[in-house]
Design a protein around this motif. Structure first.
Motif, PDB file in Angstrom:
ATOM      1  N   ILE A 148       9.593  15.721   0.697  1.00  0.00           N
ATOM      2  CA  ILE A 148      10.771  16.564   0.879  1.00  0.00           C
ATOM      3  C   ILE A 148      11.741  16.245  -0.249  1.00  0.00           C
ATOM      4  O   ILE A 148      12.207  15.115  -0.364  1.00  0.00           O
ATOM      5  CB  ILE A 148      11.461  16.320   2.237  1.00  0.00           C
ATOM      6  N   SER A 149      12.015  17.230  -1.106  1.00  0.00           N
ATOM      7  CA  SER A 149      12.842  17.015  -2.292  1.00  0.00           C
ATOM      8  C   SER A 149      14.130  17.810  -2.176  1.00  0.00           C
ATOM      9  O   SER A 149      14.105  18.993  -1.834  1.00  0.00           O
ATOM     10  CB  SER A 149      12.089  17.438  -3.554  1.00  0.00           C
ATOM     11  N   TYR A 150      15.242  17.156  -2.466  1.00  0.00           N
ATOM     12  CA  TYR A 150      16.559  17.783  -2.474  1.00  0.00           C
ATOM     13  C   TYR A 150      17.028  17.815  -3.932  1.00  0.00           C
ATOM     14  O   TYR A 150      17.285  16.774  -4.529  1.00  0.00           O
ATOM     15  CB  TYR A 150      17.527  17.012  -1.582  1.00  0.00           C
ATOM     16  N   VAL A 151      17.092  19.021  -4.490  1.00  0.00           N
ATOM     17  CA  VAL A 151      17.388  19.198  -5.915  1.00  0.00           C
ATOM     18  C   VAL A 151      18.802  19.742  -6.047  1.00  0.00           C
ATOM     19  O   VAL A 151      19.097  20.866  -5.600  1.00  0.00           O
ATOM     20  CB  VAL A 151      16.380  20.158  -6.567  1.00  0.00           C
ATOM     21  N   GLY A 185       0.793  -1.219   0.000  1.00  0.00           N
ATOM     22  CA  GLY A 185       0.000   0.000   0.000  1.00  0.00           C
ATOM     23  C   GLY A 185       0.827   1.271   0.000  1.00  0.00           C
ATOM     24  O   GLY A 185       2.059   1.256  -0.071  1.00  0.00           O
ATOM     25  N   GLN A 186       0.127   2.393   0.091  1.00  0.00           N
ATOM     26  CA  GLN A 186       0.741   3.709   0.029  1.00  0.00           C
ATOM     27  C   GLN A 186       1.337   4.118   1.374  1.00  0.00           C
ATOM     28  O   GLN A 186       0.658   4.084   2.390  1.00  0.00           O
ATOM     29  CB  GLN A 186      -0.292   4.752  -0.402  1.00  0.00           C
ATOM     30  N   ASN A 187       2.595   4.487   1.396  1.00  0.00           N
ATOM     31  CA  ASN A 187       3.217   5.012   2.619  1.00  0.00           C
ATOM     32  C   ASN A 187       2.623   6.373   2.959  1.00  0.00           C
ATOM     33  O   ASN A 187       2.275   7.164   2.075  1.00  0.00           O
ATOM     34  CB  ASN A 187       4.717   5.150   2.429  1.00  0.00           C
ATOM     35  N   THR A 188       2.527   6.666   4.248  1.00  0.00           N
ATOM     36  CA  THR A 188       1.877   7.906   4.692  1.00  0.00           C
ATOM     37  C   THR A 188       2.779   8.787   5.541  1.00  0.00           C
ATOM     38  O   THR A 188       2.319   9.789   6.083  1.00  0.00           O
ATOM     39  CB  THR A 188       0.610   7.575   5.496  1.00  0.00           C
ATOM     40  N   GLY A 189       4.068   8.413   5.688  1.00  0.00           N
ATOM     41  CA  GLY A 189       4.983   9.235   6.484  1.00  0.00           C
ATOM     42  C   GLY A 189       5.655  10.295   5.644  1.00  0.00           C
ATOM     43  O   GLY A 189       5.206  11.439   5.593  1.00  0.00           O
ATOM     44  N   ALA A 190       6.736   9.916   4.969  1.00  0.00           N
ATOM     45  CA  ALA A 190       7.494  10.886   4.175  1.00  0.00           C
ATOM     46  C   ALA A 190       8.013  10.236   2.908  1.00  0.00           C
ATOM     47  O   ALA A 190       8.390   9.067   2.893  1.00  0.00           O
ATOM     48  CB  ALA A 190       8.663  11.450   4.985  1.00  0.00           C
ATOM     49  N   GLU A 191       7.995  11.011   1.856  1.00  0.00           N
ATOM     50  CA  GLU A 191       8.632  10.652   0.592  1.00  0.00           C
ATOM     51  C   GLU A 191       9.842  11.570   0.446  1.00  0.00           C
ATOM     52  O   GLU A 191       9.704  12.775   0.258  1.00  0.00           O
ATOM     53  CB  GLU A 191       7.663  10.841  -0.567  1.00  0.00           C
TER      54      GLU A 191
END
Length: 391
Positions: free
Chosen positions: A192-195, A146-152
């Protein structure tokens, strides 16, 4: 985790890494082509999974799979905005109950989490709209399906054609051998994305290089479980020819200490509509004295702010001649600010007066050493005057 669901916002993919001992065994010879929407195959004896994962379009996509990577050989989908067409990728862990060998979710506060990382080499093409990214998933439970619900947690090594992450830019950090713009958004879970500010053709870093920063910003918690490390590409269009090789998950015996969070921060339920990055504001160090020769200073900065609140970070330095046993920081808010949550300290507030005291694992600070704690605060961003005492 993007297969089998449709997201309204732009999708994402995160990254991690670290040097050390390979988790995989000897590579097995694998050469196959995947074209079905959710087709996948296990490589290196089941240590990794390669998935086509065409979830955002009905147009054709195919990838040629090798022992340690893949190349996109057909990518006909075109999405002009919003979510990408797919996330062809390698997986270590579990993706909707499709799991690699003997995998169990890993708690972010465990010793097993220290040094865990990944590395890969990336091949790019000119033109098109796409990113090259890792996607690292965390859930409050030891979830395998299933879909995680904490952090991507996403790490973007490169991107083309105006592709941008979910949410808004909230800061910049230097870590894992580069400088990264930090983006935050919420699509039902924190993204949270690190670019990377300059493109990288290879990656090799630890998960904690980025996850520790996410925890300090209040976007993730050390009580959550890592459920997968995924690496690949998100094409909106023009993805043919993108490729990844040398993918491996690594485990080392040295590196960052485990993330330890108490009184886990509560993050705003949705992305603030007017998120701005407040330039770091630092108070002049204020010195206090405790018993014996222990003394300390505390410096403060605002790392992020939005319309109704902000994140404050405090560095405590032992200016005494001996190791401290504990420390305490006190301050008075100028208005109606209120500490919602804190990490790496126990916080208390009565009216406008607030305190933060050390925990059992960070009260002992060596002479000239430092430790940090953070807090999420409701109210207008401000810089209070701090008082520090130590014993």
């Amino acid at each position: 985790m993007k297969a089998r669901i449709a997201l309204a916002a732009a999708a994402v993919a995160a990254a991690v890494v670290g040097g050390g001992i390979m988790l995989s065994g000897p590579a097995s010879a694998v050469e196959t082509t995947l074209c079905d929407q959710y087709a996948s195959t296990k490589v290196q004896g089941g240590e990794y999974i390669v998935q086509n994962n065409r979830w955002g379009t009905g147009a054709a996509q195919c990838i040629d799979v090798s022992d340690d990577g893949f190349t996109i050989t057909q990518q006909d989908g075109v999405n002009s905005g919003g979510a990408p067409t797919a996330y062809p990728s390698l997986v270590w862990g579990c993706h909707y109950n499709n799991c690699t060998n003997n995998f169990s979710p890993i708690k972010a506060s465990s010793t097993e989490f220290i040094g865990l990382g990944s590395k890969a080499s990336l091949k790019y093409v000119s033109g098109g709209v796409w990113n090259a990214s890792y996607d690292i998933w965390f859930d409050p439970t030891a979830r395998k399906d299933g879909q995680n619900t904490g952090a991507e947690l996403m790490v973007w090594a490169n991107h083309s054609g105006g592709a941008s992450p979910v949410g808004s830019k909230v800061g910049t950090v230097t870590t894992a051998g580069g400088t990264w713009d930090v983006w935050y958004g919420n699509t039902g879970w924190n993204v949270i994305s690190y670019v990377r500010t300059s493109a990288a053709s290879s990656v090799d870093f630890k998960v904690t290089d980025f996850y520790n920063d996410a925890v300090q910003r209040g976007y993730a918690q050390s009580s959550w479980y890592l459920t997968s490390i995924q690496a690949g590409f998100e094409p909106w269009s023009g993805g043919k020819g993108l490729g990844i090789s040398g993918f491996a998950v690594t485990k080392g015996t040295s590196g960052s200490t485990p993330v330890v969070t108490t009184a886990a921060p509560t993050v705003p339920a949705a992305t603030p509509t007017a998120t701005t990055t407040t330039p770091p504001t630092t108070t002049a160090p204020s010195t206090g004295t405790g018993t014996g020769s222990a003394t300390c200073t505390a410096t403060y900065k605002v790392s992020q702010s939005w319309g109704s609140g902000f994140i404050g970070e405090v560095t405590v330095k032992n200016t005494g001649a001996t190791t401290s046993k504990n420390w305490k920081v006190s301050w008075t808010w100028p208005a109606s600010q209120k500490v919602v949550s804190s990490w790496n300290a126990t916080s208390a507030q009565s009216g406008t007066k607030a305190t933060a005291t050390s925990l059992n694992y960070n009260g002992a600070v060596a002479s000239n050493g430092t430790t940090q704690f953070g807090m999420q605060v409701d109210g207008a961003s401000t810089t209070p005057k701090l008082s520090c005492s130590a014993a």
